[in-house]
Design an enzyme around this catalytic site. Structure first.
Site, PDB file in Angstrom:
ATOM      1  N   ASP A 257       0.662   4.714   3.494  1.00  0.00           N
ATOM      2  CA  ASP A 257       1.272   3.451   3.891  1.00  0.00           C
ATOM      3  C   ASP A 257       0.333   2.647   4.788  1.00  0.00           C
ATOM      4  O   ASP A 257       0.469   1.439   4.890  1.00  0.00           O
ATOM      5  CB  ASP A 257       2.595   3.707   4.610  1.00  0.00           C
ATOM      6  CG  ASP A 257       3.683   4.131   3.639  1.00  0.00           C
ATOM      7  OD1 ASP A 257       4.501   3.285   3.269  1.00  0.00           O
ATOM      8  OD2 ASP A 257       3.689   5.309   3.230  1.00  0.00           O
ATOM      9  N   ARG A 258      -0.597   3.341   5.417  1.00  0.00           N
ATOM     10  CA  ARG A 258      -1.618   2.656   6.207  1.00  0.00           C
ATOM     11  C   ARG A 258      -2.744   3.635   6.508  1.00  0.00           C
ATOM     12  O   ARG A 258      -2.491   4.777   6.898  1.00  0.00           O
ATOM     13  CB  ARG A 258      -1.024   2.118   7.514  1.00  0.00           C
ATOM     14  CG  ARG A 258      -1.965   1.212   8.303  1.00  0.00           C
ATOM     15  CD  ARG A 258      -1.343   0.760   9.614  1.00  0.00           C
ATOM     16  NE  ARG A 258      -0.099   0.042   9.462  1.00  0.00           N
ATOM     17  CZ  ARG A 258       0.169  -1.137  10.011  1.00  0.00           C
ATOM     18  NH1 ARG A 258      -0.763  -1.746  10.724  1.00  0.00           N
ATOM     19  NH2 ARG A 258       1.351  -1.700   9.860  1.00  0.00           N
TER      20      ARG A 258
END
Length: 554
Positions: A257-258
């Site tokens: 997600d990051r």
């Protein structure tokens, strides 16, 4: 256009002005699609996790606003108000979920498109259209990027197996959460790597952990594996260590997600624990992430905001529309949706630009910023250059269409005037109206020609700048050229100077074709490049002119 590999795996269905998303809370028991008519609806399906997966969150948010922008095209509003509306909606969309950086990167890129459109477009409709086209491009690019990630990840795993003496064997791969067609616009990231291995006949077995408490592995990844006939086995999260010990795993592949600047990676809760176990058993651990998931502005994983979800997602189970309580009432709950895997536990980060390896001489971190600053590989730059060349040809064709339409209209009016009965007031008024419209076309023609010349120049400059690589920049000749210009050449240069600078380019322009002195030609290069790449103004205006001319000619 549908997103997904097959009709059964469409995470969304999009056509300009319409968006439907698969309600993933009801999979695998049902396949139901939800209408997303605007940004409010897009925010809601993301927040409620009816849509999830970092790439898909960004795509659905962008397209939800695109549908709303399409619906507003017929409304009479000032261009600046259209831009203000889009910016306000994008800011709102950012608030749905905080951890996945794809959403923030997408909104930042789309804001740049809107800013360029405001600077170059003359109507609200053109600004809306610029946004819509950019959002649609993101949808298409996501599928392309995922397939490239799949191939690069498969190559890396097979190379590891060869080095471990398992070359020629089928791969046994473990994943967590859902990172396939249901988490992206199509194909998938980590599950896309598994797909690519299967497509090559190199996959023995895919193992999916159930991924408590939301069960994305059990509900969604297992569903995808079964739907496509990929050999798969479901295990609960607490079985991962025993699986590696007793069955043997060739690689773990997870989504993200990051990814922070040093390589620390936020992903679904349970990823960190899987990475620790993989390190103990000597299993390569890969993160699959498009470049839109890379976040060089966030230095380490400790700076990544971690979303915490409601307690009932852990204490209760929702099935068939019914909620069943699992835990004792009154028990305290901590329910983070994500954890952060430290960079030292990660073997490599697989992107559509290739594999990000560890820093030279440092096995503990990655240089994400350096990787991004290097830009896409030459093949990707070449494709973009081809796209710009095709845009140039399209603009040239529209210019010829306008010229031909005006010429036909002039001949038609000349014939009408010779046959005109001056006593027929209706025909006289109609002729006068047509002649006035032709006059307006003549007045607009020079402006259209200036506009298209400036866009040609901007495309040429953008094309040249894309060919300036680090290696080329080190050459003495290039250094001298860059020293003279300090940056990309300005559109405000004299025609002769621009033509001379273009001599080495693929798209050569003569001094007569460049023109100069218009408002757009003196805009700083960065703005001009964006307007050429994103603004529909030139081609749209030319199409409108051609259509008006054809009406006169009939």
């Amino acid at each position: 256009m549908a997103a997904g590999i097959g009709s059964s795996l469409e995470s969304l269905r999009y056509a300009r002005g319409s968006l439907q998303v698969l309600d993933q809370l009801k999979v695998p028991q049902a396949k139901e699609y939800i209408e997303v008519p605007d940004a409010d609806a897009a925010w809601h399906v993301v927040r409620s996790m009816q849509v999830r997966g970092a790439p898909l969150i960004a795509i659905v948010s962008a397209l939800g606003l695109a549908v709303e922008a399409t619906a507003r095209m017929g409304k009479a509003v000032a261009p600046k108000d259209a831009g203000g509306f889009l910016r306000e909606r994008m800011q709102f969309l950012r608030t749905s979920r905080p951890t996945a950086v794809n959403l923030f990167n997408a909104m930042e890129a789309l804001e740049a498109v809107v800013a360029a459109a405001i600077a170059t477009c003359t109507t609200a409709e053109e600004i809306y259209l610029a946004y819509v086209k950019a959002a649609e491009d993101m949808l298409a690019e996501d599928v392309r990027a995922n397939k490239t990630i799949g191939d690069a990840g498969a190559d890396a795993i097979l190379a590891d197996m060869e080095a471990a003496g398992r070359g020629g064997s089928g791969a046994r791969v473990l994943t967590i959460c859902n990172t396939g067609s249901l988490a992206t616009a199509g194909w998938g990231t980590a599950l896309g790597i598994i797909r690519s291995l299967h497509a090559r006949g190199k996959l023995e077995q895919a193992f999916a952990s159930e991924t408590r408490p939301y069960n994305q592995g059990a509900r969604l990844t297992a569903f995808e594996l079964v739907e496509e006939g990929i050999p798969g086995t479901l295990v609960c999260d607490s079985m991962v260590a025993s699986l590696m010990q007793r069955k043997g795993i060739d690689a773990c592949v997870v989504g993200a997600d990051r990814v922070a600047a040093n390589g620390d990676t936020a992903n679904k809760i349970g990823t960190y624990g899987m990475a620790v176990i993989a390190r103990h058993h000597g299993v390569p651990f890969y993160v699959a992430a498009p470049t839109t998931t890379l976040d060089p502005k966030t230095l380490t994983g400790s700076d990544i905001p971690i979303e915490e979800r409601p307690a009932d997602e852990l204490t209760c189970l929702k099935l068939g529309g019914q909620t069943h309580r699992l835990a004792a009432p009154g028990i305290g709950v901590w329910n983070p949706a994500f954890d952060v895997t430290p960079a030292p536990l990660i073997t490599g980060v697989v992107t559509e630009w290739g594999l990000i390896g560890k820093r030279g001489g440092d096995s503990n971190s990655f240089d994400v910023s350096g990787f991004l600053s290097g830009g896409p590989p030459p093949a990707k730059r070449s494709r973009r250059t081809t796209e710009l060349a095709e845009m140039k040809k399209m603009l040239e064709k529209h210019a010829l269409d306008v010229e031909a339409a005006i010429s036909r209209a002039e001949r038609a009016l000349d014939r009408t005037e010779r046959r005109l009965d001056k006593k027929d007031k209706g025909k006289v008024d109609k002729f006068a109206s047509d002649k006035q419209l032709l006059g307006q076309l003549h007045a607009a023609r020079s402006r259209l020609q200036d506009d298209i010349r400036n866009k040609f120049a901007a495309l040429e400059i953008d094309n040249m700048c894309r060919r300036v690589t680090a290696a080329k920049a080190s050459e003495a000749k290039m250094k001298q050229a860059m020293a003279r210009t300090n940056s990309a050449p300005s559109l405000g240069r004299k025609p002769k100077e621009i033509a001379k600078f273009s001599d080495t380019g693929d798209l050569s322009l003569s001094s007569a074709a460049i023109g100069g002195g218009s408002e757009e030609s003196t805009r700083p290069p960065s703005t001009a490049n964006k307007s050429a790449a994103t603004s529909p103004g030139g081609s749209k205006s030319l199409k409108a002119g051609a259509a008006a001319g054809l009406v006169l000619a009939q």
